[in-house]
Write a protein that holds these residues in place. Structure first.
Motif, PDB file in Angstrom:
ATOM      1  N   SER A  96       0.639  -1.058   0.019  1.00 45.97           N
ATOM      2  CA  SER A  96      -0.104  -0.339   0.557  1.00 45.97           C
ATOM      3  C   SER A  96       0.498   1.089   0.096  1.00 45.97           C
ATOM      4  CB  SER A  96      -1.043   0.309   1.362  1.00 45.97           C
ATOM      5  OG  SER A  96      -0.121  -0.075   2.159  1.00 45.97           O
ATOM      6  N   TYR A  97       2.409   1.309   0.556  1.00 46.92           N
ATOM      7  CA  TYR A  97       2.468   2.611   0.422  1.00 46.92           C
ATOM      8  C   TYR A  97       4.224   2.502  -0.691  1.00 46.92           C
ATOM      9  CZ  TYR A  97       4.678  -0.590   3.844  1.00 46.92           C
ATOM     10  OH  TYR A  97       5.176  -1.972   4.278  1.00 46.92           O
ATOM     11  N   LYS A  98       3.415   0.949  -1.819  1.00 47.44           N
ATOM     12  CA  LYS A  98       4.601   1.567  -3.295  1.00 47.44           C
ATOM     13  C   LYS A  98       4.989   2.929  -3.753  1.00 47.44           C
ATOM     14  CE  LYS A  98       1.732  -0.039  -6.446  1.00 47.44           C
ATOM     15  NZ  LYS A  98       1.381  -1.467  -7.602  1.00 47.44           N
ATOM     16  N   ASN A  99       4.325   3.625  -3.395  1.00 48.26           N
ATOM     17  CA  ASN A  99       5.156   5.028  -4.209  1.00 48.26           C
ATOM     18  C   ASN A  99       5.657   6.145  -3.117  1.00 48.26           C
ATOM     19  OD1 ASN A  99       3.825   3.827  -6.376  1.00 48.26           O
ATOM     20  ND2 ASN A  99       1.849   5.578  -6.289  1.00 48.26           N
ATOM     21  N   SER A 100       5.440   6.028  -1.723  1.00 48.63           N
ATOM     22  CA  SER A 100       5.508   6.723  -0.741  1.00 48.63           C
ATOM     23  C   SER A 100       7.318   6.318  -0.397  1.00 48.63           C
ATOM     24  CB  SER A 100       5.136   7.773  -0.267  1.00 48.63           C
ATOM     25  OG  SER A 100       4.672   6.787   0.874  1.00 48.63           O
ATOM     26  N   MET A 101       7.147   5.033  -0.117  1.00 45.69           N
ATOM     27  CA  MET A 101       8.040   4.142   0.317  1.00 45.69           C
ATOM     28  C   MET A 101       8.541   3.271  -0.531  1.00 45.69           C
ATOM     29  SD  MET A 101       6.572   4.030   4.789  1.00 45.69           S
ATOM     30  CE  MET A 101       6.074   5.236   5.150  1.00 45.69           C
ATOM     31  N   PRO A 102       8.980   3.325  -1.608  1.00 48.13           N
ATOM     32  CA  PRO A 102       9.667   2.452  -2.658  1.00 48.13           C
ATOM     33  C   PRO A 102      10.506   1.186  -2.417  1.00 48.13           C
ATOM     34  CG  PRO A 102      10.496   4.400  -3.438  1.00 48.13           C
ATOM     35  CD  PRO A 102       9.785   4.743  -2.114  1.00 48.13           C
ATOM     36  N   HIS A 103      11.635   1.622  -1.275  1.00 43.93           N
ATOM     37  CA  HIS A 103      12.580   0.233  -0.996  1.00 43.93           C
ATOM     38  C   HIS A 103      12.231  -0.556  -0.129  1.00 43.93           C
ATOM     39  CE1 HIS A 103      14.122   2.782  -4.984  1.00 43.93           C
ATOM     40  NE2 HIS A 103      14.326   3.428  -4.186  1.00 43.93           N
ATOM     41  N   GLN A 104      12.789  -1.548  -0.204  1.00 41.85           N
ATOM     42  CA  GLN A 104      13.205  -2.341   1.018  1.00 41.85           C
ATOM     43  C   GLN A 104      14.858  -2.617   0.998  1.00 41.85           C
ATOM     44  OE1 GLN A 104      10.273  -5.225   1.576  1.00 41.85           O
ATOM     45  NE2 GLN A 104       9.801  -6.009  -0.566  1.00 41.85           N
ATOM     46  N   GLN A 105      15.100  -3.168   2.428  1.00 46.80           N
ATOM     47  CA  GLN A 105      16.064  -4.056   2.256  1.00 46.80           C
ATOM     48  C   GLN A 105      15.654  -5.135   3.091  1.00 46.80           C
ATOM     49  OE1 GLN A 105      19.577  -2.784   5.488  1.00 46.80           O
ATOM     50  NE2 GLN A 105      20.119  -2.566   3.132  1.00 46.80           N
ATOM     51  N   ILE A 106      15.594  -5.897   2.581  1.00 50.27           N
ATOM     52  CA  ILE A 106      15.743  -7.262   3.792  1.00 50.27           C
ATOM     53  C   ILE A 106      16.879  -8.774   4.203  1.00 50.27           C
ATOM     54  CG2 ILE A 106      14.617  -9.712   3.484  1.00 50.27           C
ATOM     55  CD1 ILE A 106      12.223  -8.002   1.113  1.00 50.27           C
ATOM     56  N   THR A 107      17.013  -8.884   5.644  1.00 48.04           N
ATOM     57  CA  THR A 107      18.253  -9.362   5.722  1.00 48.04           C
ATOM     58  C   THR A 107      17.766 -10.970   6.352  1.00 48.04           C
ATOM     59  OG1 THR A 107      19.174  -7.137   6.544  1.00 48.04           O
ATOM     60  CG2 THR A 107      19.802  -9.453   7.647  1.00 48.04           C
ATOM     61  N   VAL A 108      18.257 -11.878   5.680  1.00 45.53           N
ATOM     62  CA  VAL A 108      17.864 -13.203   6.339  1.00 45.53           C
ATOM     63  C   VAL A 108      18.923 -14.150   6.935  1.00 45.53           C
ATOM     64  CG1 VAL A 108      17.587 -15.088   4.703  1.00 45.53           C
ATOM     65  CG2 VAL A 108      16.238 -13.150   3.622  1.00 45.53           C
ATOM     66  N   ASP A 109      18.167 -15.098   7.791  1.00 50.13           N
ATOM     67  CA  ASP A 109      20.066 -15.727   8.571  1.00 50.13           C
ATOM     68  C   ASP A 109      20.424 -16.845   7.602  1.00 50.13           C
ATOM     69  OD1 ASP A 109      20.720 -17.420  10.470  1.00 50.13           O
ATOM     70  OD2 ASP A 109      21.282 -15.981  11.889  1.00 50.13           O
ATOM     71  N   LYS A 110      21.514 -17.207   7.232  1.00 51.36           N
ATOM     72  CA  LYS A 110      22.119 -17.906   6.768  1.00 51.36           C
ATOM     73  C   LYS A 110      22.162 -18.661   7.159  1.00 51.36           C
ATOM     74  CE  LYS A 110      26.746 -15.958   4.118  1.00 51.36           C
ATOM     75  NZ  LYS A 110      27.748 -15.906   3.874  1.00 51.36           N
ATOM     76  N   LYS A 111      22.031 -19.251   8.684  1.00 52.07           N
ATOM     77  CA  LYS A 111      21.433 -20.589   9.006  1.00 52.07           C
ATOM     78  C   LYS A 111      20.450 -21.339   9.185  1.00 52.07           C
ATOM     79  CE  LYS A 111      23.377 -22.798  13.609  1.00 52.07           C
ATOM     80  NZ  LYS A 111      23.937 -22.795  14.705  1.00 52.07           N
ATOM     81  N   THR A 112      19.222 -20.000   9.383  1.00 46.83           N
ATOM     82  CA  THR A 112      18.055 -20.930   9.760  1.00 46.83           C
ATOM     83  C   THR A 112      17.695 -20.117   7.954  1.00 46.83           C
ATOM     84  OG1 THR A 112      17.355 -18.279  10.532  1.00 46.83           O
ATOM     85  CG2 THR A 112      18.289 -19.701  12.133  1.00 46.83           C
ATOM     86  N   MET A 113      17.653 -19.194   7.809  1.00 48.21           N
ATOM     87  CA  MET A 113      17.061 -18.964   6.036  1.00 48.21           C
ATOM     88  C   MET A 113      15.891 -18.316   6.285  1.00 48.21           C
ATOM     89  SD  MET A 113      19.349 -19.360   3.523  1.00 48.21           S
ATOM     90  CE  MET A 113      18.613 -18.984   2.185  1.00 48.21           C
ATOM     91  N   LEU A 114      16.235 -17.535   7.454  1.00 45.35           N
ATOM     92  CA  LEU A 114      14.777 -16.540   7.540  1.00 45.35           C
ATOM     93  C   LEU A 114      14.670 -15.565   7.450  1.00 45.35           C
ATOM     94  CD1 LEU A 114      13.856 -18.989  10.954  1.00 45.35           C
ATOM     95  CD2 LEU A 114      12.242 -18.621   8.694  1.00 45.35           C
ATOM     96  N   PRO A 115      14.306 -14.933   7.169  1.00 47.88           N
ATOM     97  CA  PRO A 115      14.314 -13.223   7.647  1.00 47.88           C
ATOM     98  C   PRO A 115      14.385 -12.692   9.207  1.00 47.88           C
ATOM     99  CG  PRO A 115      11.941 -13.801   7.057  1.00 47.88           C
ATOM    100  CD  PRO A 115      12.829 -14.862   7.065  1.00 47.88           C
ATOM    101  N   THR A 116      15.718 -11.734   9.492  1.00 43.98           N
ATOM    102  CA  THR A 116      15.712 -11.272  10.130  1.00 43.98           C
ATOM    103  C   THR A 116      15.205 -10.067  10.559  1.00 43.98           C
ATOM    104  OG1 THR A 116      17.492 -10.916   9.352  1.00 43.98           O
ATOM    105  CG2 THR A 116      17.427 -12.526  11.181  1.00 43.98           C
ATOM    106  N   SER A 117      15.174  -8.964   9.634  1.00 45.42           N
ATOM    107  CA  SER A 117      14.711  -7.656   9.582  1.00 45.42           C
ATOM    108  C   SER A 117      14.706  -7.636   8.373  1.00 45.42           C
ATOM    109  CB  SER A 117      15.730  -6.450  10.071  1.00 45.42           C
ATOM    110  OG  SER A 117      16.631  -6.349   9.266  1.00 45.42           O
ATOM    111  N   VAL A 118      13.626  -6.403   8.153  1.00 44.34           N
ATOM    112  CA  VAL A 118      12.846  -5.612   7.218  1.00 44.34           C
ATOM    113  C   VAL A 118      12.879  -4.495   6.802  1.00 44.34           C
ATOM    114  CG1 VAL A 118      11.668  -5.318   4.889  1.00 44.34           C
ATOM    115  CG2 VAL A 118      11.109  -7.559   6.146  1.00 44.34           C
ATOM    116  N   VAL A 119      13.682  -3.598   7.026  1.00 41.82           N
ATOM    117  CA  VAL A 119      13.787  -2.046   6.206  1.00 41.82           C
ATOM    118  C   VAL A 119      13.297  -1.201   4.886  1.00 41.82           C
ATOM    119  CG1 VAL A 119      14.864   0.463   6.867  1.00 41.82           C
ATOM    120  CG2 VAL A 119      15.537  -1.450   7.735  1.00 41.82           C
ATOM    121  N   ILE A 120      12.132  -0.225   5.390  1.00 38.45           N
ATOM    122  CA  ILE A 120      10.920   0.127   4.329  1.00 38.45           C
ATOM    123  C   ILE A 120      11.418   1.893   4.278  1.00 38.45           C
ATOM    124  CG2 ILE A 120       8.823   0.628   3.349  1.00 38.45           C
ATOM    125  CD1 ILE A 120       9.593  -2.267   3.602  1.00 38.45           C
ATOM    126  N   MET A 121      11.997   1.725   2.972  1.00 35.76           N
ATOM    127  CA  MET A 121      12.435   3.192   2.330  1.00 35.76           C
ATOM    128  C   MET A 121      12.104   4.494   2.081  1.00 35.76           C
ATOM    129  SD  MET A 121      16.724   2.137   2.547  1.00 35.76           S
ATOM    130  CE  MET A 121      16.271  -0.091   1.679  1.00 35.76           C
TER     131      MET A 121
END
Length: 347
Positions: A152-177
């Protein structure tokens, strides 16, 4: 000379091979994340969400259940406040529940296929899969993805950074920019349990609301308390909020205060190319928890869950109910207005 030629040839081959492995590595990681995040029969997760956009930073606790194929329960609680909201999808539809206001809205909606949120890990997997310009870099213990947002905010906040843990292959954080890559929202995953399934009855909204028996057990109000207990909360004086969203050739042309009894409603009228109207008034507490049908779709604004149609958006925040109506704004532009509302002077 021949040996030197062979050495260079071997080095070039190794560089090409390493480059090919690097390209394949991104696809391999994507395949693993998609399988792990999307194909699981269900999950539970706990996360925190910090919203830095629109004034003072706010922190929220987020708790999610998901059971395949279409059952969801998302609870959002603001840190330090006894105010929570819940969005539930079950066999009967999609519900938004606000226990403190004794309110429940029902939607006939395909949420979360539209207006999804980054704390739903299946949606994150789709974001990664759909982005043709996806960039991945590798660190010592994590994979970092730079991806486009699709919600829903792809125009005002079009970028995101997704960090994935190598060991678990699960996301640890998402930063919306935002468009200049300034951090606006940060989601930190504290715990993710895959393979957890909840029974259908556990998604029944009745168990997330006050029952009549519970209400009956509450102490009777004192004489000095307000009449019509549960019908309304006391109308507290509130300050007018204004949008900081700025649309070209669109200006505030009128501000009215309408009083009905001891209730006050403020109406802001904007005219121009992107004309719209904002109404705001103190939120009331419902007399019952019966679901009220709401048009459109639920939309997670970060700070609250609202309702959106092609011509309007409504939400409640800090004891104030807001409604924006427009035939000129797109859904994304209405979300931009809602997200930019702050208590300030209109400049």
């Amino acid at each position: 000379m021949g040996n030197r030629y062979v050495t260079w040839l071997v080095l070039i081959c190794m560089i090409l091979l390493l480059s090919a492995c690097g390209a394949a590595s991104q696809e391999k990681v994507l395949k693993k994340t998609s399988e792990k995040w999307s194909d699981t029969k269900g999950y539970e997760l706990e996360a925190t969400m910090e919203i830095k956009a629109g004034g003072e930073p706010r922190l929220y606790d987020v708790n999610v259940w998901h059971t395949k194929p279409d059952f969801y329960r998302v609870e959002v609680v603001e840190d330090g406040k006894d105010v929570s909201q819940m969005i539930v999808r079950n066999a009967d539809g999609v519900f938004v529940v606000t226990p403190t206001l004794n309110k429940m809205y029902k939607f006939q909606s395909d949420w979360p296929k539209k207006n999804s949120q980054a704390y739903l890990i299946g949606a994150l997997a789709e974001d990664l899969k759909e982005d043709k310009n996806l960039v991945m870099r590798e660190e010592d213990k994590a994979y970092i993805f730079e991806a486009a947002t699709r919600n829903s905010y792809k125009n005002s906040m079009p970028h995101q950074q997704i960090t994935v843990d190598k060991k678990t292959m699960l996301p640890t954080s998402v930063v919306i920019m935002n468009d200049v890559k300034e951090e606006q929202i940060r989601i930190t995953f504290k715990k993710i349990k895959l393979g957890v399934q909840h029974a259908e009855k556990e998604y029944a909204v009745e168990q997330f609301t006050e029952t009549d028996e519970t209400k009956g057990e509450q102490a009777a109000p004192k004489e000095e308390d307000k009449e019509a207990v549960g019908a309304e909360v006391e109308y507290e004086e509130f300050q007018t909020s204004y949008p900081s969203a700025n649309f070209e050739n669109t200006n505030l042309v009128d501000e009215k205060v309408i009083r009905e009894g001891d209730m006050e409603r403020v109406v802001l009228t904007f005219e121009g190319d992107k004309a719209y109207t904002i109404m705001q008034q103190p939120a009331t507490k419902s007399t019952s928890m019966l679901p009220v049908s709401s048009p459109g779709d639920p939309v997670d604004l970060g700070f609250t869950i609202g309702a959106i149609t092609d011509t309007s958006i409504s939400w409640e925040r800090d004891g104030v109910a807001f409604f924006v109506a427009s035939s000129k704004l797109s859904r994304e532009e209405m979300i931009e207005v809602a997200s930019s509302m702050t208590i300030s002077s209109m400049k």
